[in-house]
Design an enzyme around this catalytic site. Structure first.
Site, short mmCIF file in Angstrom:
data_model
loop_
_atom_site.label_atom_id
_atom_site.label_comp_id
_atom_site.label_asym_id
_atom_site.label_seq_id
_atom_site.Cartn_x
_atom_site.Cartn_y
_atom_site.Cartn_z
N SER A 1 0.18 -22.31 14.74
CA SER A 1 -0.69 -22.61 13.61
C SER A 1 -1.66 -23.74 13.93
CB SER A 1 0.17 -22.93 12.39
OG SER A 1 -0.60 -23.03 11.23
N ASP B 1 -7.76 -22.76 10.42
CA ASP B 1 -6.91 -23.36 11.46
C ASP B 1 -6.64 -22.33 12.55
OD1 ASP B 1 -5.11 -21.73 10.11
OD2 ASP B 1 -3.44 -23.12 10.38
N ASP C 1 -4.37 -20.19 13.42
CA ASP C 1 -3.97 -18.81 13.15
C ASP C 1 -4.58 -18.29 11.86
OD1 ASP C 1 -2.41 -20.37 11.45
OD2 ASP C 1 -0.69 -19.02 11.56
N ASP D 1 -4.42 -19.03 8.70
CA ASP D 1 -3.74 -18.92 7.41
C ASP D 1 -4.02 -20.12 6.53
OD1 ASP D 1 -2.18 -20.83 8.68
OD2 ASP D 1 -0.26 -19.82 8.32
#
Length: 446
Positions: free
Chosen positions: A102, A241, A243, A245
């Protein structure tokens, strides 16, 4: 006894160190494969990743583990985390996997598991997989070993789905958008979606090299995009960010708005439109008291959960809510997605701009936040500074000093070895004094 694998968001750690090693990934996949196997003949898993170099290693290890237990693997390549939730369900797969840490730096990596419904696994499922991980895992017979194949149009499928969440017959014509993809998983999908909807897209953070994900860019470092918004006189900035999400929004002046502000806007709009199920927003204990007061003034409830978007989703599903998220920028819009989706959240904000014909600055700062400060303190894994008597005394003293004028939240991060010390109070001087004492005490114990 094997050390605990799962944190608040799957498995995470430094690449090539426990638990983010190839052998752990292989065994974890075999355990998950055995857990999800049923009596049916065709067993499927989809695997996506972000742009970290270590993703290749983890991807291959997971593929070996799943195929060894008879699961056939669809490899998606770099895609946003929410695409895994969507495609796991769309492809009728038994399990989905996202390889990503992430918002963490490139040296870290992680493994997030999704069930066949596209939602992240709950604690019970993770516990059972952990139990299998510690046993002799039954492997498939030679003629039942799974296959592995690349799904070449995975990004395209997600792009088309994301566009369906934007209001029908609306376009982004005339909007100049600075888009920072954090050199991460959405570096192709997000610019494509905005461009196909008609926006003029100024993309940054779209040149991943395996090591620059989240590095001085993206939602953790919105100042880069804010500067570009001012330089190009853009209408709005969007920062994702690694990834994708999470999302933060930047108005045309370069001012940054976090997840609390975006959730406040969407909640108030959905309530006015009769779309807000349960007439409440689900957020975590980290969300600002100013958000709670803003919602109260509009007759909207705020339901708080523990930190972690997974816990937000679990509460939303349990009680039938359709909007939730975190101050960090996780936005869960369950009418559209099974997990946090930065791009779909951004599209909701852009739709507000188009429908109201208002500037970003008039929409995104919906409440005045109560002064809030967060200090992160790294500690040695395997220790627990919060168990110290001195730390507990410092926290108790701080709570007494704040009284009813503020609140404290001191916790261990579920994704990295950090103690997070958060305080919130209307009297900033008193808040600084309280936090300084707690932070110094925790650092001494670390």
């Amino acid at each position: 006894m094997t050390r605990r694998l799962f944190g608040t968001d799957g498995v995470r750690g430094q690449a090539n160190s426990w638990p983010m090693t190839a052998d752990v990934a292989l065994r974890l996949a075999a355990a998950a494969g055995r857990y999800f196997r049923t009596d049916k003949q065709d067993h499927r898993v989809v695997i996506g990743k972000d742009t970290r170099r270590s993703g290749y290693m983890i991807e291959n290890a997971l593929t070996a583990g799943f195929t060894s237990t008879g699961m056939s693997v669809f490899l998606l390549g770099p895609v946003p985390t929410p695409a895994i939730g969507y495609l796991t369900h769309s492809l009728r797969a038994d399990v989905g996997v996202m390889i990503s840490a992430s918002h963490n730096p490139a040296k870290d990596n992680g493994i997030k598991l999704f069930g066949p419904d596209g939602f992240k696994l709950n604690d019970d499922a993770e516990g059972e997989i952990m139990r299998l991980f510690e046993t002799d895992i039954a492997l498939a017979a030679p003629d039942n070993i799974g296959r592995a194949m690349r799904l070449e149009d995975a990004r395209g499928r997600y792009v088309e789905y994301a566009k369906t969440t934007f209001p029908n017959r609306r376009r982004l014509d005339g909007l100049r958008v600075v888009l920072d993809c954090a050199n991460g998983a959405a570096y192709r999908t997000a610019p494509t979606v905005l461009w196909e909807l008609g926006a003029e897209v100024i993309s940054i953070g779209v040149s991943p090299n395996g090591f620059n994900i989240n590095a001085e860019c993206g939602s953790n470092h919105p100042e880069v995009a804010a500067q570009r918004v001012r330089e190009t006189r853009a209408d709005v900035g969007i920062c994702l960010d690694g990834d994708a999400d999470r999302v933060v929004i930047i108005d045309e002046t370069g001012r940054v708005a976090d997840g609390d502000q975006i959730m406040g806007l969407i909640a108030s709009r959905w309530a006015e439109q009769g779309r807000l199920k349960g007439n409440a927003l689900v957020a975590t204990v980290m969300s600002n008291l100013g958000l709670e007061r803003f919602l109260e003034g509009r007759g909207i409830g705020l339901v708080r959960t523990d930190v972690g978007d997974r816990y937000v989703v679990e509460r939303m599903r349990a009680d039938g809510f359709n909007l939730g998220g975190e101050q960090s920028g996780h936005l869960i819009l369950s009418d559209y997605a099974t997990t946090g989706d930065g791009l779909i959240g951004a599209l909701q904000f852009l739709s507000a701009m188009v429908e109201t014909k208002q500037k970003a600055s008039a929409l995104v700062h919906v409440f005045e936040p109560i002064p809030q400060k967060l200090v992160n303190i790294r500690y040695a894994p395997g220790t627990d500074p919060l168990e110290s008597e001195a730390v507990q005394e410092a926290i108790a003293a701080g709570e007494r000093k704040l009284g009813g004028t503020g609140r404290l939240l001191i916790r261990k991060s579920g994704t990295e070895p950090m103690i997070r010390v958060m305080g919130e109070a209307e009297n900033l001087g008193r808040l600084d004094s309280v936090l300084t004492n707690i932070v110094e005490t925790v650092r001494q114990e670390c």
